[in-house]
Design a protein around this motif. Sequence first.
Motif, PDB file in Angstrom:
ATOM      1  N   PHE A   1      12.065   1.464  -9.748  1.00  0.00           N
ATOM      2  CA  PHE A   1      12.193   1.443 -11.302  1.00  0.00           C
ATOM      3  C   PHE A   1      11.082   0.330 -11.780  1.00  0.00           C
ATOM      4  N   VAL A   2      11.295  -0.966 -10.890  1.00  0.00           N
ATOM      5  CA  VAL A   2      10.468  -2.021 -11.672  1.00  0.00           C
ATOM      6  C   VAL A   2      10.358  -2.851 -10.535  1.00  0.00           C
ATOM      7  N   SER A   3       9.649  -4.092 -10.643  1.00  0.00           N
ATOM      8  CA  SER A   3       9.445  -5.009  -9.849  1.00  0.00           C
ATOM      9  C   SER A   3       9.378  -6.135 -10.431  1.00  0.00           C
ATOM     10  N   PHE A   4       9.748  -7.535 -10.120  1.00  0.00           N
ATOM     11  CA  PHE A   4       9.986  -8.733 -10.579  1.00  0.00           C
ATOM     12  C   PHE A   4       9.921  -9.786  -9.688  1.00  0.00           C
TER      13      PHE A   4
ATOM     14  N   ALA B   1       7.118   5.064 -17.651  1.00  0.00           N
ATOM     15  CA  ALA B   1       7.437   4.090 -18.528  1.00  0.00           C
ATOM     16  C   ALA B   1       9.012   4.472 -18.793  1.00  0.00           C
ATOM     17  N   GLY B   2       9.456   5.724 -18.712  1.00  0.00           N
ATOM     18  CA  GLY B   2      10.678   5.961 -19.149  1.00  0.00           C
ATOM     19  C   GLY B   2      11.592   5.425 -18.199  1.00  0.00           C
ATOM     20  N   LEU B   3      11.619   5.464 -16.928  1.00  0.00           N
ATOM     21  CA  LEU B   3      12.468   5.036 -15.995  1.00  0.00           C
ATOM     22  C   LEU B   3      12.504   3.453 -15.952  1.00  0.00           C
TER      23      LEU B   3
ATOM     24  N   ALA C   1       0.874  -1.347   0.039  1.00  0.00           N
ATOM     25  CA  ALA C   1      -0.058  -0.006   0.091  1.00  0.00           C
ATOM     26  C   ALA C   1       0.692   1.266  -0.134  1.00  0.00           C
ATOM     27  N   LYS C   2       2.037   1.241   0.637  1.00  0.00           N
ATOM     28  CA  LYS C   2       2.594   2.600   0.758  1.00  0.00           C
ATOM     29  C   LYS C   2       4.016   2.423  -0.081  1.00  0.00           C
ATOM     30  N   ASP C   3       4.381   1.370  -0.719  1.00  0.00           N
ATOM     31  CA  ASP C   3       5.701   1.220  -1.318  1.00  0.00           C
ATOM     32  C   ASP C   3       5.834   1.745  -2.876  1.00  0.00           C
ATOM     33  N   PRO C   4       6.476   2.598  -3.405  1.00  0.00           N
ATOM     34  CA  PRO C   4       6.275   2.996  -4.612  1.00  0.00           C
ATOM     35  C   PRO C   4       7.345   2.137  -5.405  1.00  0.00           C
ATOM     36  N   GLY C   5       8.145   1.282  -4.548  1.00  0.00           N
ATOM     37  CA  GLY C   5       8.957   0.218  -5.749  1.00  0.00           C
ATOM     38  C   GLY C   5       8.075  -0.928  -6.065  1.00  0.00           C
ATOM     39  N   VAL C   6       6.859  -1.211  -5.396  1.00  0.00           N
ATOM     40  CA  VAL C   6       6.033  -2.308  -6.049  1.00  0.00           C
ATOM     41  C   VAL C   6       5.216  -1.699  -7.476  1.00  0.00           C
TER      42      VAL C   6
ATOM     43  N   ILE D   1      12.247  -5.113  -0.860  1.00  0.00           N
ATOM     44  CA  ILE D   1      11.459  -4.024  -1.390  1.00  0.00           C
ATOM     45  C   ILE D   1      12.405  -2.921  -0.985  1.00  0.00           C
ATOM     46  N   GLU D   2      12.815  -2.348  -2.061  1.00  0.00           N
ATOM     47  CA  GLU D   2      13.908  -1.128  -1.850  1.00  0.00           C
ATOM     48  C   GLU D   2      13.100   0.204  -1.914  1.00  0.00           C
ATOM     49  N   ARG D   3      13.457   1.101  -1.025  1.00  0.00           N
ATOM     50  CA  ARG D   3      12.928   2.562  -1.250  1.00  0.00           C
ATOM     51  C   ARG D   3      14.388   3.453  -1.340  1.00  0.00           C
ATOM     52  N   TRP D   4      14.125   4.559  -2.185  1.00  0.00           N
ATOM     53  CA  TRP D   4      15.273   5.404  -2.364  1.00  0.00           C
ATOM     54  C   TRP D   4      14.771   6.719  -1.882  1.00  0.00           C
ATOM     55  N   LYS D   5      15.669   7.495  -1.078  1.00  0.00           N
ATOM     56  CA  LYS D   5      15.486   8.736  -0.812  1.00  0.00           C
ATOM     57  C   LYS D   5      15.668   9.736  -1.863  1.00  0.00           C
TER      58      LYS D   5
END
Length: 288
Positions: free
Chosen positions: A106-109, A20-22, A10-15, A182-186
């Motif tokens: 960027f992506v998830s897999f 599309a560019g990134l 719910a809160k993680d942008p990495g998922v 799950i990675e989150r970047w500052k």
Amino acid sequence: YMEMKGQLRAKDPGVHPSGAGLKAAWYGAEIFGDIMVKTQGKAADSTTSSSAVSSSSTTAVATAGGVKPIQAVLDSIRADYAEDYFISGRGEMADYDPNCLFADPFVSFKGVERFKKNVSNLGALTSDVDLEITKWDVQDSALEAHWRFSAILALPWRPRLAAAGSTTHVIDSSRGLVVEHIERWKSEPGEVVKRLLRPAAKVPTNNWESFMANLSVGDAKGCWYVVSGKVALYTAPVVALAIAVHLTTGHSLPGLLGGSFLEVLAGTLFAAGVVTEGYKYIEGTGQI
């Protein structure tokens, strides 16, 4: 575990990768890493060796019919960090589900083997790696590692890859395996990509570094100054050939080399390169 999984999603942008560019940049980097490693002949040995260890460890647990306690899994994760695993690919990652979800901005897999291959490729193309763990945050069924890292990439202009953030390792306690990474970047992912255009060296040591340093700040004149000599050198044969053909036949160059467009283009670039080189020489002697 399922409750924590839902909260993280719910809160993680990495998922849910941003843009599309990134995402395209990430897949491009994955392909580029494969090509570079094969070209340089640097096999990702750590992927193979750690895969064997991971498989044997998981099999041993399954054969024994037991489940690793959470603390043992946490210790295993910390041991992977000691090997700079997500930069070098050297960690065993012995306590990961083979279908573990890997996600970042960027992506998830899914798939440990794909992750190991990618980080092993990255490790083969980096130097001066500096990874620092700034905080460990242990939860009921997860470990969050806060980190910052930097490394020099083996590209002609030697840019610095650097970021800070955290990685949450979600553990399925019923199996004793990490099921989400799950990675989150500052740092904004786009800014990290832009920094890859800049050489790490403050003072350029070769033409690639000079060109990319100018390109990264949008200095078109500086970029041209770097390549003008090469442009003059590489267009000179076409210009010479065109002149020779004109003198002997009175016609333009034939076939793929021919046509007034190519001749005009080559002549224009050659003249511009020669004039620029002359201007650079005069400018360098202080005559203007």
